[in-house]
Design a protein around this motif. Structure first.
Motif, PDB file in Angstrom:
ATOM      1  N   ILE A   1       0.858  -1.199   0.000  1.00 12.56           N
ATOM      2  CA  ILE A   1       0.000   0.000   0.000  1.00 12.56           C
ATOM      3  C   ILE A   1       0.885   1.236   0.000  1.00 12.56           C
ATOM      4  CG2 ILE A   1      -0.250   0.214   2.530  1.00 12.56           C
ATOM      5  CD1 ILE A   1      -3.345   0.653   1.927  1.00 12.56           C
ATOM      6  N   GLY A   2       0.335   2.363  -0.439  1.00 15.57           N
ATOM      7  CA  GLY A   2       1.101   3.619  -0.476  1.00 15.57           C
ATOM      8  C   GLY A   2       2.305   3.467  -1.384  1.00 15.57           C
ATOM      9  N   GLY A   3       3.463   3.810  -0.866  1.00 13.08           N
ATOM     10  CA  GLY A   3       4.677   3.736  -1.670  1.00 13.08           C
ATOM     11  C   GLY A   3       5.046   2.325  -2.076  1.00 13.08           C
ATOM     12  N   SER A   4       4.482   1.339  -1.421  1.00  9.84           N
ATOM     13  CA  SER A   4       4.752  -0.049  -1.790  1.00  9.84           C
ATOM     14  C   SER A   4       3.720  -0.563  -2.784  1.00  9.84           C
ATOM     15  CB  SER A   4       4.764  -0.925  -0.529  1.00  9.84           C
ATOM     16  OG  SER A   4       5.843  -0.542   0.288  1.00  9.84           O
TER      17      SER A   4
ATOM     18  N   SER B   1       6.468  -4.442   1.700  1.00 13.95           N
ATOM     19  CA  SER B   1       6.289  -3.497   2.800  1.00 13.95           C
ATOM     20  C   SER B   1       7.650  -3.158   3.363  1.00 13.95           C
ATOM     21  CB  SER B   1       5.410  -4.107   3.900  1.00 13.95           C
ATOM     22  OG  SER B   1       5.329  -3.229   5.008  1.00 13.95           O
ATOM     23  N   LYS B   2       8.014  -1.889   3.264  1.00  7.65           N
ATOM     24  CA  LYS B   2       9.316  -1.487   3.787  1.00  7.65           C
ATOM     25  C   LYS B   2       9.421  -1.857   5.268  1.00  7.65           C
ATOM     26  CE  LYS B   2      12.299   2.495   4.377  1.00  7.65           C
ATOM     27  NZ  LYS B   2      12.438   3.943   4.284  1.00  7.65           N
ATOM     28  N   SER B   3       8.384  -1.548   6.020  1.00  8.64           N
ATOM     29  CA  SER B   3       8.420  -1.763   7.473  1.00  8.64           C
ATOM     30  C   SER B   3       8.001  -3.181   7.861  1.00  8.64           C
ATOM     31  CB  SER B   3       7.471  -0.773   8.145  1.00  8.64           C
ATOM     32  OG  SER B   3       6.141  -1.006   7.683  1.00  8.64           O
ATOM     33  N   PHE B   4       7.278  -3.814   7.034  1.00 11.09           N
ATOM     34  CA  PHE B   4       6.581  -5.078   7.317  1.00 11.09           C
ATOM     35  C   PHE B   4       5.766  -4.960   8.611  1.00 11.09           C
ATOM     36  CE2 PHE B   4       5.733  -9.518   6.550  1.00 11.09           C
ATOM     37  CZ  PHE B   4       5.875  -9.569   5.171  1.00 11.09           C
TER      38      PHE B   4
ATOM     39  N   THR C   1       2.775  -2.792   8.302  1.00 13.50           N
ATOM     40  CA  THR C   1       1.593  -2.067   7.845  1.00 13.50           C
ATOM     41  C   THR C   1       0.370  -2.978   7.893  1.00 13.50           C
ATOM     42  OG1 THR C   1       2.994  -0.717   6.446  1.00 13.50           O
ATOM     43  CG2 THR C   1       0.658  -0.741   5.896  1.00 13.50           C
TER      44      THR C   1
ATOM     45  N   GLY D   1       9.597   5.220   1.127  1.00 15.22           N
ATOM     46  CA  GLY D   1       8.584   4.360   0.510  1.00 15.22           C
ATOM     47  C   GLY D   1       8.049   4.937  -0.790  1.00 15.22           C
ATOM     48  N   ARG D   2       7.728   6.215  -0.791  1.00 11.90           N
ATOM     49  CA  ARG D   2       7.112   6.795  -1.995  1.00 11.90           C
ATOM     50  C   ARG D   2       8.145   7.100  -3.085  1.00 11.90           C
ATOM     51  NH1 ARG D   2       6.564   9.860   2.448  1.00 11.90           N
ATOM     52  NH2 ARG D   2       7.649  11.846   2.587  1.00 11.90           N
TER      53      ARG D   2
ATOM     54  N   GLN E   1       0.345  10.863  -3.579  1.00  7.08           N
ATOM     55  CA  GLN E   1       1.185  10.450  -2.448  1.00  7.08           C
ATOM     56  C   GLN E   1       2.547  11.131  -2.525  1.00  7.08           C
ATOM     57  OE1 GLN E   1       3.137   6.683  -2.200  1.00  7.08           O
ATOM     58  NE2 GLN E   1       3.204   6.712   0.017  1.00  7.08           N
TER      59      GLN E   1
ATOM     60  N   GLU F   1       2.265  13.633   0.489  1.00  8.96           N
ATOM     61  CA  GLU F   1       2.900  13.041   1.675  1.00  8.96           C
ATOM     62  C   GLU F   1       4.268  13.705   1.900  1.00  8.96           C
ATOM     63  OE1 GLU F   1       1.955   8.802   3.027  1.00  8.96           O
ATOM     64  OE2 GLU F   1       4.018   8.579   2.374  1.00  8.96           O
TER      65      GLU F   1
ATOM     66  N   GLN G   1       6.789  11.437   7.232  1.00  3.53           N
ATOM     67  CA  GLN G   1       5.324  11.440   7.057  1.00  3.53           C
ATOM     68  C   GLN G   1       4.654  11.117   8.381  1.00  3.53           C
ATOM     69  OE1 GLN G   1       7.206   9.200   4.872  1.00  3.53           O
ATOM     70  NE2 GLN G   1       7.211   7.778   6.591  1.00  3.53           N
TER      71      GLN G   1
ATOM     72  N   VAL H   1       0.650  10.661   9.141  1.00  2.44           N
ATOM     73  CA  VAL H   1      -0.227   9.499   8.934  1.00  2.44           C
ATOM     74  C   VAL H   1      -0.267   8.575  10.151  1.00  2.44           C
ATOM     75  CG1 VAL H   1       0.169   9.542   6.438  1.00  2.44           C
ATOM     76  CG2 VAL H   1       1.562   8.050   7.872  1.00  2.44           C
TER      77      VAL H   1
ATOM     78  N   LYS I   1      -3.434   5.800  12.349  1.00  2.00           N
ATOM     79  CA  LYS I   1      -3.111   4.372  12.491  1.00  2.00           C
ATOM     80  C   LYS I   1      -3.197   3.951  13.960  1.00  2.00           C
ATOM     81  CE  LYS I   1       0.411   4.229   8.815  1.00  2.00           C
ATOM     82  NZ  LYS I   1       1.823   3.983   8.541  1.00  2.00           N
TER      83      LYS I   1
HETATM   84  O1  F6P Z   1       1.019   5.894   4.435  1.00  2.00           O
HETATM   85  C1  F6P Z   1       2.110   5.838   5.258  1.00  2.00           C
HETATM   86  C2  F6P Z   1       3.185   4.930   4.761  1.00  2.00           C
HETATM   87  O2  F6P Z   1       4.159   4.851   5.741  1.00  2.00           O
HETATM   88  C3  F6P Z   1       3.787   5.377   3.419  1.00  2.00           C
HETATM   89  O3  F6P Z   1       4.728   6.356   3.536  1.00  2.00           O
HETATM   90  C4  F6P Z   1       4.305   4.090   2.895  1.00  2.00           C
HETATM   91  O4  F6P Z   1       4.599   4.186   1.539  1.00  2.00           O
HETATM   92  C5  F6P Z   1       3.151   3.179   3.214  1.00  2.00           C
HETATM   93  O5  F6P Z   1       2.697   3.615   4.477  1.00  2.00           O
HETATM   94  C6  F6P Z   1       3.466   1.722   3.245  1.00  2.00           C
HETATM   95  O6  F6P Z   1       4.461   1.432   4.171  1.00  2.00           O
HETATM   96  P1  F6P Z   1       5.211   0.051   4.163  1.00  2.00           P
HETATM   97  O7  F6P Z   1       5.951  -0.066   2.890  1.00  2.00           O
HETATM   98  O8  F6P Z   1       6.128   0.104   5.352  1.00  2.00           O
HETATM   99  O9  F6P Z   1       4.175  -1.025   4.296  1.00  2.00           O
END
Ligand code: F6P
Length: 503
Positions: A139-142, A192-195, A197, A246-247, A328, A332, A465, A468, A472
């Motif tokens: 989602i988002g940047g991913s 997911s960058k953070s894994f 989300t 991410g974006r 975004q 963002e 960002q 956001v 959450k």
């Molecule tokens: O919407 C907030 C955000 O952190 C974005 O900046 C990012 O692209 C998106 O959520 C997805 O994050 P992730 O890649 O960590 O799942």
């Protein structure tokens, strides 16, 4: 000098020309059409229909000098910690080229190459497994970058892999994506960058269960530990890196859906197009630098003219997702009201970015753009070369593109006020020779750099960002409430929950 001081000079320049009709600004300066245009690789950009004259441009380029555009670009490309609040660089440019000799940029570039080797390995593996469909969960940047590029560039007749996207946590989205797919011939990429989300973890779990085993389950993340804990085998986790926002990440391993849809050579061509724009933006002085022009015009429209929204109008069906992607990227990045040091910006920052493809939008919101009280500057994007088989349609498309630019800017007088077109709506024309991976890469890179340079003028951090996060956190708190296991603290939420439970 604060952003507010910088902007004051622009306002004075704008007041001087605020009553001059746009068409007169154009007709009064014989060389304007030539001098207010630039070509960079596959892109021709015309700023001739912006509400600017040469004195205003001088003020804007003076601003670029004061803000040290070139020094700040060098800092970005070199891997300085331009993301101050998170104390890290934003090295998306190193994903597509090696333009500077700084150690951080060199190291990032080497990691990016390794990442691309890993992508090649995944593609070969999927081929060997006879995979036909790939669901990209993120989602988002991913999601938005790969989704844009795949929608724009994947062959109409279908390539080797069919790529599908799943982003929304709404179960209807998963239901729709999975309908008609065969688990035995489908792979899932959890991006997911953070894994961490919520949407991606929930949708990923749906895919994990639906696939039946983990043989075709992949993760792309900078948090390999979390992905492994989630059940993705270590050998199927591709690295993403802390130094990519991410974006800004479609150029990294996050671009695997793109490579699957158009091939690795196509993906490399996308990177090469972005790299060509990067080199231009890094080396050209502001007066001949497309991203600098675009950024300064955006600041002019926002701060000198006070325009509160910005429309993106791609006259090409293949670019219909560009407005979503840019929402975004731009909002963002620039939706901030404090400076890098935490003090108030003191001037307006990002306007609302929105839009949709021409010609569809002509029959929806264009009425408001032509005759409404809002003035909305537009980026018109056109593609010269027709790749679709219906040549007559392409000619009609281009004539509509040109017509709308003209109508917005020039308007038309009438004695009947209902039939008068005030004009004076500023617009930028961005014409691509053809829509290819290379030209799309160049276009997106141009927008990225424009965003960064706008952040430089406003002295804000384009790479965090935090805005956001609050929603959450509250959503996590309210999950037990929705499940009926707890009560909400907030009285309005409490009453709304009663209504939801009634249904
Ligand atoms: O919407 C907030 C955000 O952190 C974005 O900046 C990012 O692209 C998106 O959520 C997805 O994050 P992730 O890649 O960590 O799942």
């Amino acid at each position: 000098m604060t952003p507010a001081h910088r902007i004051a000079a622009l306002r004075a320049a704008a007041a001087r020309i605020s009553d001059v009709p746009l068409r007169e600004l154009v007709s009064a300066d014989a060389d304007r059409v030539r001098d207010f245009a630039l070509r960079v690789g596959p892109i021709h950009a015309s700023f001739a229909r912006q509400r600017l004259d040469r004195a205003a441009l001088d003020a804007l380029f003076g601003l670029a000098g004061e803000c040290d555009f070139q020094g700040r670009l060098q800092a970005l490309f070199s891997g300085e910690h331009v993301n101050g609040t998170e104390d890290r660089p934003a090295l998306h440019t190193a994903l597509r080229g090696a333009l500077v000799d700084a150690a951080a940029a060199r190291a990032a570039h080497a990691q990016a190459r390794e990442g691309r080797d890993a992508m090649r390995g995944v593609i070969e593996g999927l081929r060997a497994l006879g995979v036909r469909d790939v669901v990209s969960v993120g989602i988002g940047g991913s999601d938005l970058g790969p989704r844009l590029a795949v929608d724009a560039l994947a062959p109409v007749s279908g390539g080797e892999f069919r790529v599908h996207f799943l982003s929304n946590v709404d179960g209807h989205a998963a239901q729709r994506v999975l309908a008609g797919l065969d688990p035995a011939r489908t792979a899932a990429l959890l991006i997911s960058k953070s894994f961490g989300t919520q949407e991606t973890l929930l949708n990923g779990a749906i895919l994990r269960d639906w696939l039946g085993d983990d043989a075709r389950l992949f993760a792309i993340t900078s948090n390999e530990q979390r992905a492994a804990g989630y059940g993705v085998p270590a050998e199927r986790i591709l690295p993403m890196w802390d130094w990519v926002g991410g974006r800004y990440s479609m150029w990294s391993t996050v671009g695997l859906p793109i490579a699957l849809a158009i091939g690795m050579d196509g993906f490399e061509a996308l990177l090469a197009g972005a790299a060509e724009m990067d080199a231009h933006v890094l080396h050209e002085p502001p007066r001949s630098n497309l991203a600098a022009w675009h950024a300064l015009v955006a600041v002019w429209n926002r701060n000198a003219l006070g325009l509160a929204s910005h429309a993106v109008l791609p006259y090409d069906e293949r670019l219909r997702l560009l407005p979503n992607y840019l929402q975004q990227l731009v909002m963002e990045s620039l939706g901030k009201s404090v400076r890098r040091d935490g003090s108030p910006v003191g001037v307006d920052t990002v306007p609302v970015w929105w839009g949709g493809p021409g010609t569809d939008t002509q029959h929806s919101f264009f009425q408001a753009l032509h005759q409404g009280t809002l003035r909305v500057p537009c980026d018109f994007i056109g593609v010269a070369q027709a790749d679709a088989p219906y040549a007559g349609n392409h000619q009609a498309l281009l004539s509509n593109l040109l017509a709308q630019g003209e109508a917005f800017a020039n308007g038309q007088d009438s004695e009947d006020p209902h039939r008068a077109y005030p004009g004076g709506r500023p617009g930028t024309m961005l014409l691509l020779d053809a829509l290819t991976p290379h030209s799309l890469g160049a276009l997106v890179s141009m927008y990225e750099h424009s965003v960064y340079l706008q952040s430089v003028v406003w002295d804000i951090n384009a790479f965090d960002q935090f805005g956001v996060e609050l929603g959450k956190q509250i959503a996590n708190r309210l999950l037990p409430v929705v499940r009926g296991e707890a009560e909400a603290d907030d009285p309005v939420t409490r009453a709304l929950v009663v209504e939801l439970r009634r249904a």
